[in-house]
Write a protein that holds these residues in place. Structure first.
Motif, PDB file in Angstrom:
ATOM      1  N   LEU A 120       2.400  17.456 -25.262  1.00  0.00           N
ATOM      2  CA  LEU A 120       1.553  17.477 -26.451  1.00  0.00           C
ATOM      3  C   LEU A 120       0.818  16.145 -26.601  1.00  0.00           C
ATOM      4  O   LEU A 120      -0.390  16.116 -26.882  1.00  0.00           O
ATOM      5  CB  LEU A 120       2.409  17.766 -27.675  1.00  0.00           C
ATOM      6  N   ALA A 121       1.531  15.042 -26.415  1.00  0.00           N
ATOM      7  CA  ALA A 121       0.907  13.729 -26.537  1.00  0.00           C
ATOM      8  C   ALA A 121      -0.155  13.500 -25.467  1.00  0.00           C
ATOM      9  O   ALA A 121      -1.186  12.864 -25.724  1.00  0.00           O
ATOM     10  CB  ALA A 121       1.975  12.634 -26.462  1.00  0.00           C
ATOM     11  N   ILE A 122       0.090  14.021 -24.271  1.00  0.00           N
ATOM     12  CA  ILE A 122      -0.873  13.867 -23.174  1.00  0.00           C
ATOM     13  C   ILE A 122      -2.104  14.741 -23.399  1.00  0.00           C
ATOM     14  O   ILE A 122      -3.249  14.295 -23.251  1.00  0.00           O
ATOM     15  CB  ILE A 122      -0.211  14.211 -21.828  1.00  0.00           C
ATOM     16  N   ARG A 123      -1.883  15.997 -23.774  1.00  0.00           N
ATOM     17  CA  ARG A 123      -2.975  16.972 -23.887  1.00  0.00           C
ATOM     18  C   ARG A 123      -3.748  16.828 -25.198  1.00  0.00           C
ATOM     19  O   ARG A 123      -4.940  17.138 -25.243  1.00  0.00           O
ATOM     20  CB  ARG A 123      -2.410  18.394 -23.779  1.00  0.00           C
ATOM     21  N   HIS A 124      -3.074  16.385 -26.236  1.00  0.00           N
ATOM     22  CA  HIS A 124      -3.699  16.282 -27.558  1.00  0.00           C
ATOM     23  C   HIS A 124      -3.380  14.911 -28.148  1.00  0.00           C
ATOM     24  O   HIS A 124      -2.688  14.808 -29.164  1.00  0.00           O
ATOM     25  CB  HIS A 124      -3.178  17.393 -28.473  1.00  0.00           C
ATOM     26  N   PRO A 125      -3.883  13.844 -27.526  1.00  0.00           N
ATOM     27  CA  PRO A 125      -3.447  12.497 -27.910  1.00  0.00           C
ATOM     28  C   PRO A 125      -3.739  12.146 -29.366  1.00  0.00           C
ATOM     29  O   PRO A 125      -2.991  11.376 -29.971  1.00  0.00           O
ATOM     30  CB  PRO A 125      -4.230  11.593 -26.947  1.00  0.00           C
ATOM     31  N   GLY A 126      -4.780  12.716 -29.938  1.00  0.00           N
ATOM     32  CA  GLY A 126      -5.087  12.401 -31.322  1.00  0.00           C
ATOM     33  C   GLY A 126      -4.181  13.067 -32.327  1.00  0.00           C
ATOM     34  O   GLY A 126      -4.205  12.733 -33.521  1.00  0.00           O
ATOM     35  N   ARG A 127      -3.355  13.995 -31.864  1.00  0.00           N
ATOM     36  CA  ARG A 127      -2.494  14.753 -32.768  1.00  0.00           C
ATOM     37  C   ARG A 127      -1.099  14.145 -32.912  1.00  0.00           C
ATOM     38  O   ARG A 127      -0.341  14.559 -33.789  1.00  0.00           O
ATOM     39  CB  ARG A 127      -2.334  16.204 -32.267  1.00  0.00           C
ATOM     40  N   LEU A 224      -0.766   6.872 -22.429  1.00  0.00           N
ATOM     41  CA  LEU A 224      -0.535   6.940 -23.865  1.00  0.00           C
ATOM     42  C   LEU A 224      -0.656   5.562 -24.505  1.00  0.00           C
ATOM     43  O   LEU A 224      -0.295   4.540 -23.900  1.00  0.00           O
ATOM     44  CB  LEU A 224       0.856   7.519 -24.154  1.00  0.00           C
ATOM     45  N   THR A 225      -1.132   5.551 -25.743  1.00  0.00           N
ATOM     46  CA  THR A 225      -1.286   4.293 -26.475  1.00  0.00           C
ATOM     47  C   THR A 225      -0.588   4.361 -27.829  1.00  0.00           C
ATOM     48  O   THR A 225      -0.959   3.651 -28.759  1.00  0.00           O
ATOM     49  CB  THR A 225      -2.776   3.970 -26.679  1.00  0.00           C
ATOM     50  N   ILE A 226       0.407   5.212 -27.954  1.00  0.00           N
ATOM     51  CA  ILE A 226       1.122   5.400 -29.220  1.00  0.00           C
ATOM     52  C   ILE A 226       2.518   4.787 -29.128  1.00  0.00           C
ATOM     53  O   ILE A 226       3.080   4.657 -28.040  1.00  0.00           O
ATOM     54  CB  ILE A 226       1.236   6.895 -29.577  1.00  0.00           C
ATOM     55  N   PRO A 227       3.100   4.413 -30.268  1.00  0.00           N
ATOM     56  CA  PRO A 227       4.491   3.948 -30.238  1.00  0.00           C
ATOM     57  C   PRO A 227       5.409   5.067 -29.746  1.00  0.00           C
ATOM     58  O   PRO A 227       5.249   6.231 -30.123  1.00  0.00           O
ATOM     59  CB  PRO A 227       4.774   3.603 -31.707  1.00  0.00           C
ATOM     60  N   ALA A 228       6.365   4.706 -28.914  1.00  0.00           N
ATOM     61  CA  ALA A 228       7.240   5.722 -28.320  1.00  0.00           C
ATOM     62  C   ALA A 228       8.675   5.217 -28.250  1.00  0.00           C
ATOM     63  O   ALA A 228       8.936   4.029 -28.054  1.00  0.00           O
ATOM     64  CB  ALA A 228       6.751   6.107 -26.929  1.00  0.00           C
ATOM     65  N   LEU A 229       9.582   6.165 -28.395  1.00  0.00           N
ATOM     66  CA  LEU A 229      11.019   5.908 -28.338  1.00  0.00           C
ATOM     67  C   LEU A 229      11.646   6.911 -27.380  1.00  0.00           C
ATOM     68  O   LEU A 229      11.333   8.104 -27.432  1.00  0.00           O
ATOM     69  CB  LEU A 229      11.631   6.059 -29.738  1.00  0.00           C
ATOM     70  N   VAL A 230      12.523   6.429 -26.514  1.00  0.00           N
ATOM     71  CA  VAL A 230      13.257   7.288 -25.583  1.00  0.00           C
ATOM     72  C   VAL A 230      14.742   7.096 -25.845  1.00  0.00           C
ATOM     73  O   VAL A 230      15.251   5.965 -25.816  1.00  0.00           O
ATOM     74  CB  VAL A 230      12.920   6.963 -24.121  1.00  0.00           C
ATOM     75  N   ILE A 231      15.449   8.193 -26.104  1.00  0.00           N
ATOM     76  CA  ILE A 231      16.883   8.176 -26.369  1.00  0.00           C
ATOM     77  C   ILE A 231      17.584   8.986 -25.283  1.00  0.00           C
ATOM     78  O   ILE A 231      17.164  10.113 -24.989  1.00  0.00           O
ATOM     79  CB  ILE A 231      17.191   8.773 -27.758  1.00  0.00           C
ATOM     80  N   HIS A 232      18.633   8.431 -24.703  1.00  0.00           N
ATOM     81  CA  HIS A 232      19.307   9.146 -23.608  1.00  0.00           C
ATOM     82  C   HIS A 232      20.784   8.783 -23.569  1.00  0.00           C
ATOM     83  O   HIS A 232      21.177   7.654 -23.870  1.00  0.00           O
ATOM     84  CB  HIS A 232      18.669   8.796 -22.262  1.00  0.00           C
ATOM     85  N   GLY A 233      21.590   9.765 -23.200  1.00  0.00           N
ATOM     86  CA  GLY A 233      23.015   9.542 -23.014  1.00  0.00           C
ATOM     87  C   GLY A 233      23.305   8.990 -21.631  1.00  0.00           C
ATOM     88  O   GLY A 233      22.753   9.480 -20.636  1.00  0.00           O
ATOM     89  N   GLU A 234      24.177   7.998 -21.571  1.00  0.00           N
ATOM     90  CA  GLU A 234      24.526   7.412 -20.281  1.00  0.00           C
ATOM     91  C   GLU A 234      25.435   8.318 -19.464  1.00  0.00           C
ATOM     92  O   GLU A 234      25.644   8.071 -18.271  1.00  0.00           O
ATOM     93  CB  GLU A 234      25.181   6.043 -20.502  1.00  0.00           C
ATOM     94  N   ASP A 235      25.968   9.382 -20.101  1.00  0.00           N
ATOM     95  CA  ASP A 235      26.840  10.320 -19.403  1.00  0.00           C
ATOM     96  C   ASP A 235      26.277  11.740 -19.446  1.00  0.00           C
ATOM     97  O   ASP A 235      27.032  12.712 -19.477  1.00  0.00           O
ATOM     98  CB  ASP A 235      28.228  10.283 -20.031  1.00  0.00           C
ATOM     99  N   ASP A 236      24.944  11.844 -19.443  1.00  0.00           N
ATOM    100  CA  ASP A 236      24.283  13.144 -19.493  1.00  0.00           C
ATOM    101  C   ASP A 236      24.291  13.769 -18.099  1.00  0.00           C
ATOM    102  O   ASP A 236      23.686  13.235 -17.171  1.00  0.00           O
ATOM    103  CB  ASP A 236      22.840  12.968 -19.982  1.00  0.00           C
ATOM    104  N   PRO A 237      24.957  14.929 -17.920  1.00  0.00           N
ATOM    105  CA  PRO A 237      24.986  15.544 -16.599  1.00  0.00           C
ATOM    106  C   PRO A 237      23.865  16.554 -16.358  1.00  0.00           C
ATOM    107  O   PRO A 237      23.661  16.979 -15.226  1.00  0.00           O
ATOM    108  CB  PRO A 237      26.343  16.251 -16.585  1.00  0.00           C
TER     109      PRO A 237
END
Length: 285
Positions: A120-127, A224-237
């Motif tokens: 969505l961010a890539i295809r519709h960056p203004g949204r 992308l030029t928007i603020p972004a956050l990535v959350i991930h588990g260190e034990d995600d299988p």
């Protein structure tokens, strides 16, 4: 509520006051919008957000597609039979924003929902005002699942609601967070409610085929030029940690938060931390 968007019907719910920061929640593979717990949403609302959750196409009370999926072919590398791609699901979300009257929104996606949010961010960056990608990846070649996690994902469909609850519990025991106690009551309840709302294993197969057929998003994320956050588990299988690292590496300036003991779910104990980080992000835009 139902909306007609991108040529399909989308079922959605709103939470909080219309004057809050608009925030769209996008759920993952096979999960209906009720997978976003109302207590988690309540924390977002309490922190000033106007929240919308919705059923992706092919799950819940949104439109289910007519194509017969050939998942085994897709798993073998032949994705020519995909009826749609993640890009189409991103366009669904953009169409829902139109119906909501939101010119733009903060977007939070989990697992496949993170892939849709990225698209969505890539295809519709203004949204997209800000992007939060949780336990997701840039493409099917990055952060690949362990054999045990893939086996859990591909277990046979359930014949009834109680079997659906048992299947969910068995799956979460494999892909869930080893550092946190599983909320078995909630997992079983959501599975039963999802079965009652709309049980469509072929829809889930179509969604998985869409994931496998969609191209890698890393190059698009670099723009992308928007603020972004990535959350991930260190034990995600299921989406192993390189998926989260690749996402954060691709998005300029993205913040990466990883949590030991977190698997492919969102432990209740971490909700306040997630909401604090999301709220800090949405306040920056």
């Amino acid at each position: 509520m139902h909306a007609t968007a991108n040529g399909i019907e989308i079922c959605y719910e709103t939470f909080g006051e219309p004057g809050g920061r608009p925030l769209l929640l996008v759920m993952g593979l096979g999960m209906q919008m009720i997978g976003w717990d109302e207590d988690f949403i309540g924390l977002l609302v309490d922190n000033g957000h106007h929240v919308v959750r919705f059923d992706n196409r092919d799950v819940g009370l949104s439109s289910h597609m007519p194509e017969a999926p050939d998942l085994m072919a897709a798993l073998g590398g032949d994705t020519s039979g995909a009826g749609y791609l993640l890009a189409d699901m991103a366009d669904d979300a953009a169409g829902l924003l139109d119906v909501l009257g939101w010119a733009s929104a903060h977007v939070v996606g989990a697992s496949m929902g993170g892939m849709i949010a990225q698209s969505l961010a890539i295809r519709h960056p203004g949204r997209v005002r800000t992007l939060t990608s949780i336990m997701s990846t840039t493409g099917p070649g990055v952060g690949q699942p362990t054999e045990a996690a893939m086996a859990a994902l591909l277990t046979p469909p359930s014949p009834n609601r109680e079997a659906a609850a048992e299947r969910a519990l068995a799956s979460w025991r494999v892909i869930g967070s080893p550092g946190y106690a599983m909320d078995t009551e909630r997992v079983a309840r959501v599975a039963r409610e999802s079965y009652d709302r709309a049980y469509d294993p072929q829809g889930v197969a179509r969604q998985l085929t869409a994931i496998l057929a969609s191209p890698d998003r890393a190059e698009g994320l670099r723009g992308l030029t928007i603020p972004a956050l990535v959350i991930h588990g260190e034990d995600d299988p299921l989406v192993t940690p390189p998926g989260g690292a690749a996402t954060a590496d691709a998005i300029p300036g993205a913040k990466l938060l990883t949590f030991p003991g977190m698997g492919h779910d969102m432990p209740r104990e971490l909700w306040p931390v997630f909401v604090e980080a999301i709220t800090e992000l949405t306040g920056r835009s």
